[in-house]
Design a protein around this motif. Sequence first.
Motif, PDB file in Angstrom:
ATOM      1  N   LYS A  64       0.895  -1.289  -0.014  1.00  0.00           N
ATOM      2  CA  LYS A  64       0.091  -0.117   0.137  1.00  0.00           C
ATOM      3  C   LYS A  64       0.823   1.286  -0.084  1.00  0.00           C
ATOM      4  O   LYS A  64       0.154   2.527   0.276  1.00  0.00           O
ATOM      5  N   SER A  65       2.142   1.164  -0.254  1.00  0.00           N
ATOM      6  CA  SER A  65       3.172   2.250  -0.020  1.00  0.00           C
ATOM      7  C   SER A  65       2.867   3.290  -0.901  1.00  0.00           C
ATOM      8  O   SER A  65       3.277   4.575  -0.729  1.00  0.00           O
ATOM      9  N   HIS A  66       2.199   3.208  -2.179  1.00  0.00           N
ATOM     10  CA  HIS A  66       1.820   4.233  -3.291  1.00  0.00           C
ATOM     11  C   HIS A  66       0.850   4.972  -2.861  1.00  0.00           C
ATOM     12  O   HIS A  66       0.648   6.339  -3.467  1.00  0.00           O
ATOM     13  N   ARG A  67       0.086   4.627  -1.921  1.00  0.00           N
ATOM     14  CA  ARG A  67      -1.376   5.514  -1.726  1.00  0.00           C
ATOM     15  C   ARG A  67      -1.348   6.898  -1.397  1.00  0.00           C
ATOM     16  O   ARG A  67      -2.059   7.743  -1.546  1.00  0.00           O
ATOM     17  N   TYR A  68      -0.274   7.552  -0.576  1.00  0.00           N
ATOM     18  CA  TYR A  68      -0.218   8.643  -0.113  1.00  0.00           C
ATOM     19  C   TYR A  68       0.777   9.561  -0.900  1.00  0.00           C
ATOM     20  O   TYR A  68       0.867  10.631  -0.731  1.00  0.00           O
ATOM     21  N   TYR A  69       1.260   8.910  -2.074  1.00  0.00           N
ATOM     22  CA  TYR A  69       2.334   9.721  -2.692  1.00  0.00           C
ATOM     23  C   TYR A  69       1.900   9.663  -4.321  1.00  0.00           C
ATOM     24  O   TYR A  69       2.674  10.467  -4.947  1.00  0.00           O
ATOM     25  N   SER A  70       0.890   9.266  -4.719  1.00  0.00           N
ATOM     26  CA  SER A  70       0.445   8.960  -6.277  1.00  0.00           C
ATOM     27  C   SER A  70      -0.818   9.794  -6.493  1.00  0.00           C
ATOM     28  O   SER A  70      -1.420  10.215  -5.626  1.00  0.00           O
ATOM     29  N   GLY A  71      -0.614  10.335  -7.868  1.00  0.00           N
ATOM     30  CA  GLY A  71      -1.842  10.990  -8.314  1.00  0.00           C
ATOM     31  C   GLY A  71      -3.177   9.918  -8.732  1.00  0.00           C
ATOM     32  O   GLY A  71      -2.740   8.915  -8.939  1.00  0.00           O
ATOM     33  N   LEU A 106     -10.014  -5.175   4.878  1.00  0.00           N
ATOM     34  CA  LEU A 106      -8.683  -5.050   5.260  1.00  0.00           C
ATOM     35  C   LEU A 106      -7.796  -4.550   4.311  1.00  0.00           C
ATOM     36  O   LEU A 106      -6.997  -3.676   4.362  1.00  0.00           O
ATOM     37  N   PHE A 107      -8.071  -4.460   2.852  1.00  0.00           N
ATOM     38  CA  PHE A 107      -7.478  -3.953   1.802  1.00  0.00           C
ATOM     39  C   PHE A 107      -7.983  -2.425   1.848  1.00  0.00           C
ATOM     40  O   PHE A 107      -6.836  -1.412   1.579  1.00  0.00           O
ATOM     41  N   ASP A 108      -9.192  -1.872   1.981  1.00  0.00           N
ATOM     42  CA  ASP A 108      -9.333  -0.737   2.637  1.00  0.00           C
ATOM     43  C   ASP A 108      -9.120   0.214   1.416  1.00  0.00           C
ATOM     44  O   ASP A 108      -8.414   1.464   1.548  1.00  0.00           O
ATOM     45  N   GLU A 109      -9.673  -0.216   0.193  1.00  0.00           N
ATOM     46  CA  GLU A 109      -9.493   0.704  -1.079  1.00  0.00           C
ATOM     47  C   GLU A 109     -10.654   0.549  -1.956  1.00  0.00           C
ATOM     48  O   GLU A 109     -10.881  -0.485  -2.328  1.00  0.00           O
ATOM     49  N   ASP A 630      -1.726  -3.271  11.411  1.00  0.00           N
ATOM     50  CA  ASP A 630      -0.896  -2.208  10.996  1.00  0.00           C
ATOM     51  C   ASP A 630      -1.249  -2.318   9.450  1.00  0.00           C
ATOM     52  O   ASP A 630      -1.350  -1.013   8.639  1.00  0.00           O
ATOM     53  N   TYR A 631      -1.508  -3.170   8.633  1.00  0.00           N
ATOM     54  CA  TYR A 631      -1.750  -3.289   7.362  1.00  0.00           C
ATOM     55  C   TYR A 631      -2.915  -2.691   6.971  1.00  0.00           C
ATOM     56  O   TYR A 631      -3.001  -2.050   5.891  1.00  0.00           O
ATOM     57  N   LEU A 632      -3.993  -2.710   7.829  1.00  0.00           N
ATOM     58  CA  LEU A 632      -5.337  -1.942   7.662  1.00  0.00           C
ATOM     59  C   LEU A 632      -5.267  -0.429   7.794  1.00  0.00           C
ATOM     60  O   LEU A 632      -5.460   0.656   7.378  1.00  0.00           O
ATOM     61  N   LEU A 633      -4.623  -0.033   9.007  1.00  0.00           N
ATOM     62  CA  LEU A 633      -4.514   1.224   9.345  1.00  0.00           C
ATOM     63  C   LEU A 633      -3.621   2.179   8.697  1.00  0.00           C
ATOM     64  O   LEU A 633      -3.892   3.126   8.359  1.00  0.00           O
TER      65      LEU A 633
END
Length: 702
Positions: A64-71, A106-109, A630-633
């Motif tokens: 999920k590392s891209h979620r806060y940085y990608s357009g 859990l995947f939360d998207e 933490d995977y969810l949060l």
Amino acid sequence: MAPTRFPKHLKPIEPQGQVLLQQERSKANFDIKLLTEKIYGRNYLEKHNKILSILMNDPILGDKSHRYYSGRDIRFKKAMAAAKRMSELIKENNWTPEDINIADVLFDESGPFRLHRSMFMPTIEGQGTEEQKRLFLAPAQRYEIIGCYAQTELGHGSNVRGLETTATYDPTLQSFIFHSPTLTSSKWWIGGLGKTATHAVVMARLITNGKDHGPHPFIVQIRDLATHEPLPGITVGDIGPKFGFGTVDNGFIMFDQLRVPHVAFLARFSQVDKITGEYIKPPNDKLSYGTMVFVRANIVMESRYVIARAATVAIRYSAIRSQGSDTANPKKIVDQQGKIKVVETPVLDYMMQQYRLLPILAQAYACHFTGQAMHRMYYENQARMAKGDFSYLADLHASSSGLKSLTTTMAVAAIEECRRACGGHGYLLSSGLGQFYQDYLPKVTWEGDNYLLTQQTARYLLKTFRSIQAGKNNDNNFSVQYLTEYLGQRQSQCSVVEADDFTNPETLLMIFKYRVAFMVEQAVQGLDVEHRSWNDMLVEIYRISRAHCQLIMVSNFFQGVFDDPVFRDILGDLAILYGLTTLEQEVADVLTSGYMTPAQSLLLKQQVITMLKKVRPNAVGLVDAFAFPDYLLNSALGEAQGKVYERLTEMAEAEPLNHQSVVDGYDDYYRPLIHAGKRNWTFIDGVAKLQGYADLPLHARL
């Protein structure tokens, strides 16, 4: 160019987050794992942990590392890959609907297939004939077609009866002609429609033999299955950027005399004769209410997750974040040399932080017990309707409408309050609260606007009150019981003498019951005697629904806790805190009714502070019991191990701007400005400086 990195040898100031969280967990006077089992059940937890392991170890869904940085373009493409992978896992693991729901949480998207699973297939399952299930549901389950649910229009949302899209039956060709007669008839906001769906359940006005029968559901193919191009007669696309939900292609669609076959009309309950075009009414027009109740019961249960998740981040972080010192009760630790040292105070020890966060924690548990009760009542009502008994439906539908409004309003407010309670760091996306808030926010509008829904609740209560007054109501549901009780003791008074009296669950319940019954009586007086218009009464109508549903939540919370010895010991204080803080917010209504005195309201406020102190030692344990991984949060602030500052710096390092020592665009935009006066530059030790730099005193150098 080397990316920016923080020095790895540096550590946060003592005491570190791991130590502080461990201390908090040791304060809890209950077994956290036992409470987790009581909330979810052992079987659910086993499923949850198994599915979590699958997702975390998946090459596509695990990152999920891209979620806060990608357009949006990058996120949507990755969401397409995730949607495909999730559908593969569903098949590979033979996941049940409950398993799929766990995986989605859990995947939360929210992805392009969200409405395919949550609305398209369930609608066909519930309203389609066996032939329609074979033609449409079976391929949808195999993901050979992808569907969405097209109801809302550009000009109409909550007023479903006002929808403009028409489906006119032509018996000569045995087909329906779909048409969008105005700009405002364009379907709008439809999740998955913009670029993904091949089919849609479309709500359109059924017109046959010259008569308009109002909106009905149809299955309409919208794109070619080979090329994915829109079919002739269809204009379709994405509605554009939104406040959140960037990974969902919310779309629009317009029809220009599009013909669809007779089988497109979902015909389990009502039919159109293929030859004559005659419209055949459903046996009972209330049958669809059951589905609405189920959807809203799920929303109430989802509110539990939402509020608990926000509270988990804010409470864990507040136990770690230390600011200032409480001089009356300074925090002390033993340092590595064995000396006692006074340190800054965790912000969770400050009463104002407890006043902000602990009632939110109580709300999460209130939603849990209310959601469970709603599901029980839904299945009981389904059993009754199967026997032809619809007497339970009106009360359940009214309460579920109001509860959807109340709990989603609470949840949105809770996320934002928790974000603010995290101070400046709460503004970072890495807090795990910003994007979470953006994506949850639509809940207050879809499945019924939160203000309009309350009219359904209040209208039912007013009707019930009138029938009780007239001696014509023999129902035995909760609403009838407390309204009847009120009519028999209008002059009663609150019995509280000391602040501690407010810890009696029956005392609190009586206050909530009297409050809403008095408000209902006043509304009936305003409408029936004073002849005020419904529009003029809308503020009171909203408050009645809110009061009724707060009573339901307090009642369910108390019943779930105090009828169970395990829950009573662990959650008794939290349940009372929920009742007290809810009542404190609404105390003006009770004072207006005359049931409580101003002096009693002051005792109420005193008892709130007392209960906050009692709940405080268990705060971290109570959020831990929800067992959010933490995977969810996906939060630096709410990380289970308490490594807040390490995670914040790691997530700052992941910022793409920090992967360049000199940012792209420097040569085009910054250099021309800085070097405009380059004649004034000189070089000292190989570094460019302004002329005269070396002659400046140290404090004046650039």
